[in-house]
Each structure stands twice: as structure tokens, then as C-alpha cells.
Design an enzyme around this catalytic site. Structure first.
Site, PDB file in Angstrom:
ATOM      1  N   HIS A  12      -0.533  -4.436   5.412  1.00 50.31           N
ATOM      2  CA  HIS A  12      -0.240  -3.534   6.070  1.00 50.31           C
ATOM      3  C   HIS A  12       1.080  -3.958   7.134  1.00 50.31           C
ATOM      4  O   HIS A  12       0.511  -4.857   7.825  1.00 50.31           O
ATOM      5  CB  HIS A  12      -1.629  -2.704   6.780  1.00 50.31           C
ATOM      6  CG  HIS A  12      -2.169  -1.870   5.929  1.00 50.31           C
ATOM      7  ND1 HIS A  12      -3.568  -1.955   5.902  1.00 50.31           N
ATOM      8  CD2 HIS A  12      -2.193  -0.848   4.988  1.00 50.31           C
ATOM      9  CE1 HIS A  12      -4.113  -0.814   4.922  1.00 50.31           C
ATOM     10  NE2 HIS A  12      -3.153  -0.292   4.672  1.00 50.31           N
TER      11      HIS A  12
ATOM     12  N   ARG B 231       0.899  -1.276  -0.001  1.00 51.93           N
ATOM     13  CA  ARG B 231       0.125  -0.131  -0.052  1.00 51.93           C
ATOM     14  C   ARG B 231       0.719   1.394  -0.045  1.00 51.93           C
ATOM     15  O   ARG B 231       0.866   2.070  -0.834  1.00 51.93           O
ATOM     16  CB  ARG B 231      -1.005   0.216   1.200  1.00 51.93           C
ATOM     17  CG  ARG B 231      -1.813  -1.121   1.342  1.00 51.93           C
ATOM     18  CD  ARG B 231      -3.025  -1.233   0.243  1.00 51.93           C
ATOM     19  NE  ARG B 231      -3.847  -2.211   0.259  1.00 51.93           N
ATOM     20  CZ  ARG B 231      -5.061  -2.424   0.948  1.00 51.93           C
ATOM     21  NH1 ARG B 231      -5.310  -1.129   1.844  1.00 51.93           N
ATOM     22  NH2 ARG B 231      -5.678  -3.359   0.898  1.00 51.93           N
TER      23      ARG B 231
ATOM     24  N   CYS C  69      -6.540  -1.936  13.388  1.00 45.69           N
ATOM     25  CA  CYS C  69      -7.105  -1.160  12.063  1.00 45.69           C
ATOM     26  C   CYS C  69      -8.217  -0.112  12.529  1.00 45.69           C
ATOM     27  O   CYS C  69      -8.265   0.925  11.915  1.00 45.69           O
ATOM     28  CB  CYS C  69      -7.715  -2.249  11.244  1.00 45.69           C
ATOM     29  SG  CYS C  69      -6.391  -3.459  10.479  1.00 45.69           S
TER      30      CYS C  69
HETATM   31  N1  ARG Z   1     -10.577  -3.332   3.795  1.00 44.90           N
HETATM   32  C1  ARG Z   1      -9.610  -2.635   4.273  1.00 44.90           C
HETATM   33  C2  ARG Z   1      -8.377  -2.376   3.405  1.00 44.90           C
HETATM   34  O1  ARG Z   1      -8.133  -3.470   2.517  1.00 44.90           O
HETATM   35  C3  ARG Z   1      -8.582  -3.186   5.545  1.00 44.90           C
HETATM   36  C4  ARG Z   1      -7.915  -1.794   6.231  1.00 44.90           C
HETATM   37  C5  ARG Z   1      -7.463  -2.592   7.501  1.00 44.90           C
HETATM   38  N2  ARG Z   1      -6.430  -1.419   8.271  1.00 44.90           N
HETATM   39  C6  ARG Z   1      -5.224  -1.685   8.654  1.00 44.90           C
HETATM   40  N3  ARG Z   1      -4.787  -0.832   9.400  1.00 44.90           N
HETATM   41  N4  ARG Z   1      -4.691  -2.789   8.646  1.00 44.90           N
HETATM   42  O2  ARG Z   1      -7.747  -1.301   3.183  1.00 44.90           O
END
Ligand code: ARG
Length: 264
Positions: free
Chosen positions: A163, A134, A257
Site C-alpha cells: 500500500h 491493491r 493503517c
Molecule cells: N492485512 C491487511 C491487508 O493486507 C493490512 C492492511 C494494512 N493497511 C494499510 N493501510 N496499509 O490488507
């Protein structure tokens, strides 16, 4: 230590697109269950004496419940998120607006893709930063310049742990727990070097998002299913506070999250 957290009630939560391997739009998710579980997380923080602020959920942003991704706040400076996927793009400005509305005036609109505390985890003397899925590595330098804190790049290699906060959490200001298999060989070495005394989690605990935990230095709010990791935390003198966020895990999220720490 008393913490200040920002959270977003999952009033519009759904699994209707797939941007990580946990998400199956066909299977979907139960919003009512998600709300009940999220309320449990919020009460857990309040019972520990922490302060919880709330941001209004926005219709059409089903992942907005994952507040960690909304920004990175260190020393009152707010580094804004810039999401990798168009489905979540509008969350960045929504979170930044919450901060400016609430009197934070040292705000930086990011030029580079980054997903806030999802990929930036703050310790006393440095910030650990994930990349590979990401957050773009260029954002690591941008955050370092804006925050004036050293930012250490860690490369994520397993799509289940997309993440940094799905693979590692700070136990306190100086030490961390992590699952080595989520990181490139070089980053594993960096972690061993920085944290010789880290809590090492196994794949079983990582696979229930056990590392998506929130520690206040004493208590660790953690997915209930991560049994082995809870035992090890107890052995190290921490008190695990198990929570059930199984419905939110269907979107790839856990306690951390759902939680954006505000460090004034
Ligand atoms: N569905 C979200 C995504 O894929 C989940 C985010 C989870 N957040 C995190 N801090 N790991 O972006």
C-alpha cells in the site's frame, strides 16, 4: 492542527489468511496484545487533542482494524473502498454505512478496486495514489472525478510495501517522507520533482513500517522501532510520538493503517 480520525478496535483481530508478505497464519498473532497496543495509539491521538470516532468491529473481518483502507474522505466527500481480496470485501460496505449513518451524504460507491487511504494520501493541492498491488489505476481517475482534486499516480514495486501508506506519509499539506526503493524509477522521479525537500527514509526504517506514520503537521505518531527516521524528523522540527504496534505489524499494519482521517 486538530484532526478527526476514525478507528476500529481490533476485537476480532487475527492473522488467519495471508494477503501480504508480513502475514503468517501459522505464526498467528495475539489479539489481547494487539488490543492493548491499539488502545495506546488511540490514547496518543487523544492526548494530542485529536478527535477519535469509532466504528463497530465486525466478527469474521480480522483486518477491519485497518481503518485507513475503509474509505477516502476529502472535503466531506466519501469515496468508498472496493477491496482487492475477497477476505476483506465486506469491509467496504461496513465503512460506507458508518459514514451514511453519521450524516455524510456525499458518498460514492466505487466502481473500481481501491483500498481507501491505504493507497490515497491527501495533501493540500493534490492526492497521491498508489497502484501495483491493491488499488487499480482506474480508481485514480474515478477518485479525481469524484473529489475534484488532482490525483497523481505512483507505482509500487516491492511487495513488502503493498500500500502507498507503507512507503510514504505526508509530513504536512505540502511535503512528504518516503522510501524511494518502494517505487518504480519513473515514480521516484515524480516524487523528486514534486518534493525536492522530502525526508528520505532508508530501508531499515521502511522495514519496520516506519513510514506508516500519522503527522498532524507538528507531531508524528510513528512505530517506535523506526529510530533513524525519528532522528531525521526531529532535525526537521517535528516531534515524533513513538508507539508500539508490533502485534499489528504481523498483519502488515502500523499506526497509519489503523487510522482513517476524516476531512470535513
Ligand atoms: N492485512 C491487511 C491487508 O493486507 C493490512 C492492511 C494494512 N493497511 C494499510 N493501510 N496499509 O490488507
Amino acid at each position: 492542527m486538530t484532526k478527526h480520525y476514525l478507528m476500529c478496535r481490533p476485537d476480532h483481530f487475527a492473522v488467519e489468511y495471508a494477503i501480504n508478505p508480513w502475514m503468517d497464519p501459522q505464526a498467528g498473532a495475539d489479539r489481547e496484545v494487539a488490543i492493548r497496543q491499539w488502545e495506546g495509539l488511540r490514547s496518543a491521538y487523544e492526548e494530542l487533542g485529536h478527535r477519535v470516532s469509532l466504528i463497530d468491529p465486525v466478527a469474521g473481518l480480522p483486518d477491519m482494524v485497518f481503518a485507513a483502507n475503509g474509505a477516502l474522505v476529502v472535503g466531506g466527500r466519501v469515496y468508498g473502498a472496493r477491496f482487492a481480496h475477497p477476505e476483506r470485501a465486506a469491509e467496504g460496505p461496513a465503512y460506507l454505512k458508518w459514514f451514511t449513518d453519521n450524516g455524510y451524504d456525499r458518498v460514492h460507491e466505487a466502481a473500481f478496486t481501491n483500498e481507501g487511504e491505504g493507497d490515497f494520501l491527501t495533501l493540500d493541492h493534490l492526492v497521491l495514489a498508489g497502484t501495483g498491488f491493491r488499488t487499480d489505476i482506474t480508481a485514480h481517475g474515478e477518485a479525481q472525478e469524484f473529489l475534484g482534486r488532482p490525483v497523481v499516480t505512483l507505482r509500487l514495486v516491492d511487495p513488502r510495501f503493498y500500500h502507498l501508506d507503507t512507503a510514504l506519509f505526508p509530513l504536512d499539506g505540502r511535503n512528504v517522507a518516503y522510501f524511494p526503493g518502494a517505487f518504480s524509477p519513473g515514480s521516484q522521479e515524480v516524487l523528486r520533482h514534486l518534493f525536492p525537500d522530502a525526508v528520505i527514509a532508508d530501508e531499515e526504517d521502511a522495514a519496520v513500517l516506519g513510514l506508516n506514520a500519522v503527522s498532524d503537521g507538528t507531531h508524528v505518531v510513528i512505530n517506535a522501532e523506526a529510530a533513524g527516521l525519528q532522528l531525521e524528523l526531529k532535525r526537521r522540527g517535528f516531534e515524533p510520538i513513538p508507539v508500539d504496534l508490533s502485534e499489528l505489524r504481523k498483519a502488515g499494519g502500523g499506526p497509519k493503517c489503523c487510522t482513517l482521517e476524516i476531512r470535513d
